[in-house]
Design an enzyme around this catalytic site. Structure first.
Site, PDB file in Angstrom:
ATOM      1  N   CYS A 282      -6.213   1.767   5.813  1.00 13.65           N
ATOM      2  CA  CYS A 282      -6.812   0.511   6.249  1.00 13.65           C
ATOM      3  C   CYS A 282      -6.237   0.140   7.618  1.00 13.65           C
ATOM      4  O   CYS A 282      -5.291   0.777   8.090  1.00 13.65           O
ATOM      5  CB  CYS A 282      -6.525  -0.586   5.223  1.00 13.65           C
ATOM      6  SG  CYS A 282      -4.805  -1.139   5.227  1.00 13.65           S
TER       7      CYS A 282
ATOM      8  N   HIS B 117       0.856  -1.183   0.000  1.00  9.06           N
ATOM      9  CA  HIS B 117       0.000   0.000   0.000  1.00  9.06           C
ATOM     10  C   HIS B 117       0.893   1.234   0.000  1.00  9.06           C
ATOM     11  O   HIS B 117       2.021   1.198   0.501  1.00  9.06           O
ATOM     12  CB  HIS B 117      -0.886   0.019   1.239  1.00  9.06           C
ATOM     13  CG  HIS B 117      -1.941  -1.040   1.255  1.00  9.06           C
ATOM     14  ND1 HIS B 117      -3.022  -0.981   2.100  1.00  9.06           N
ATOM     15  CD2 HIS B 117      -2.093  -2.179   0.529  1.00  9.06           C
ATOM     16  CE1 HIS B 117      -3.786  -2.037   1.911  1.00  9.06           C
ATOM     17  NE2 HIS B 117      -3.238  -2.788   0.959  1.00  9.06           N
TER      18      HIS B 117
ATOM     19  N   CYS C 178      -2.387  -0.440   7.590  1.00  2.00           N
ATOM     20  CA  CYS C 178      -1.609   0.791   7.457  1.00  2.00           C
ATOM     21  C   CYS C 178      -1.703   1.647   8.717  1.00  2.00           C
ATOM     22  O   CYS C 178      -0.714   2.237   9.139  1.00  2.00           O
ATOM     23  CB  CYS C 178      -2.056   1.565   6.229  1.00  2.00           C
ATOM     24  SG  CYS C 178      -1.626   0.730   4.674  1.00  2.00           S
TER      25      CYS C 178
ATOM     26  N   GLU D 243       0.926   3.856   1.809  1.00  2.00           N
ATOM     27  CA  GLU D 243       1.385   4.254   3.139  1.00  2.00           C
ATOM     28  C   GLU D 243       2.575   3.419   3.599  1.00  2.00           C
ATOM     29  O   GLU D 243       3.568   3.940   4.113  1.00  2.00           O
ATOM     30  CB  GLU D 243       0.266   4.100   4.182  1.00  2.00           C
ATOM     31  CG  GLU D 243      -0.986   4.889   3.900  1.00  2.00           C
ATOM     32  CD  GLU D 243      -2.046   4.078   3.162  1.00  2.00           C
ATOM     33  OE1 GLU D 243      -1.742   3.459   2.119  1.00  2.00           O
ATOM     34  OE2 GLU D 243      -3.199   4.082   3.622  1.00  2.00           O
TER      35      GLU D 243
END
Length: 150
Positions: A84, A54, A87, A56
């Site tokens: 999410c 992801h 993260c 992040e």
């Protein structure tokens, strides 16, 4: 005290780039205490065949590598979509000072929605959270991306 400067435009550029690569359009930018951009990234889960790639996570990894530290105290994270749970937990573990995000994520969010990671007693660190920064642009990008695939 310095006036607020948003770096969401950098995160949005990364999200657009991710969309162009066929990735879910989420982008992130991590900024150091001095206002220097340490890392930018867009989602790369498909390209990397890695469910943890992801935006992040990618910027946290890069900034930690650059700073030679697992802690990012004093750093600010800008991300186009509510992080999410995975993260959010990583943001807490990295001790990010402030989290700025654009669109809320009613389906998979982990900050304002869902498990609300920062509200748990297990959260070692709770960043300051500011939502809605560039939300309209982030939402439009996400809606457009998913409409094209339906």
């Amino acid at each position: 005290m310095q006036p607020f400067q948003s770096y969401m435009n950098l995160a949005l550029l990364e999200a657009k780039s991710a969309a162009n690569r066929g990735e879910v359009p989420v982008g992130a930018a991590l900024v150091g205490p001095d206002g220097k951009v340490l890392a930018v990234a867009g989602n790369q889960t498909r390209a990397a065949c890695d469910p943890t790639a992801h935006a992040e996570i990618l910027v946290l990894r890069e900034a930690c590598r650059m700073l030679k530290s697992e802690r990012l105290s004093g750093c600010d994270l800008y991300v186009t979509l509510e992080p999410c749970p995975m993260c959010a937990a990583a943001i807490s573990a990295a001790r990010v000072r402030r989290l700025y995000y654009g669109a809320s994520d009613p389906k998979s969010g982990g900050v304002e929605r869902g498990p609300r990671i920062f509200a748990h007693s297990q959260a070692h660190h709770v960043p300051e959270v500011y939502d809605g920064i560039g939300a309209r642009d982030s939402e439009e990008l996400l809606k457009s991306f998913f409409q094209e695939r339906r």
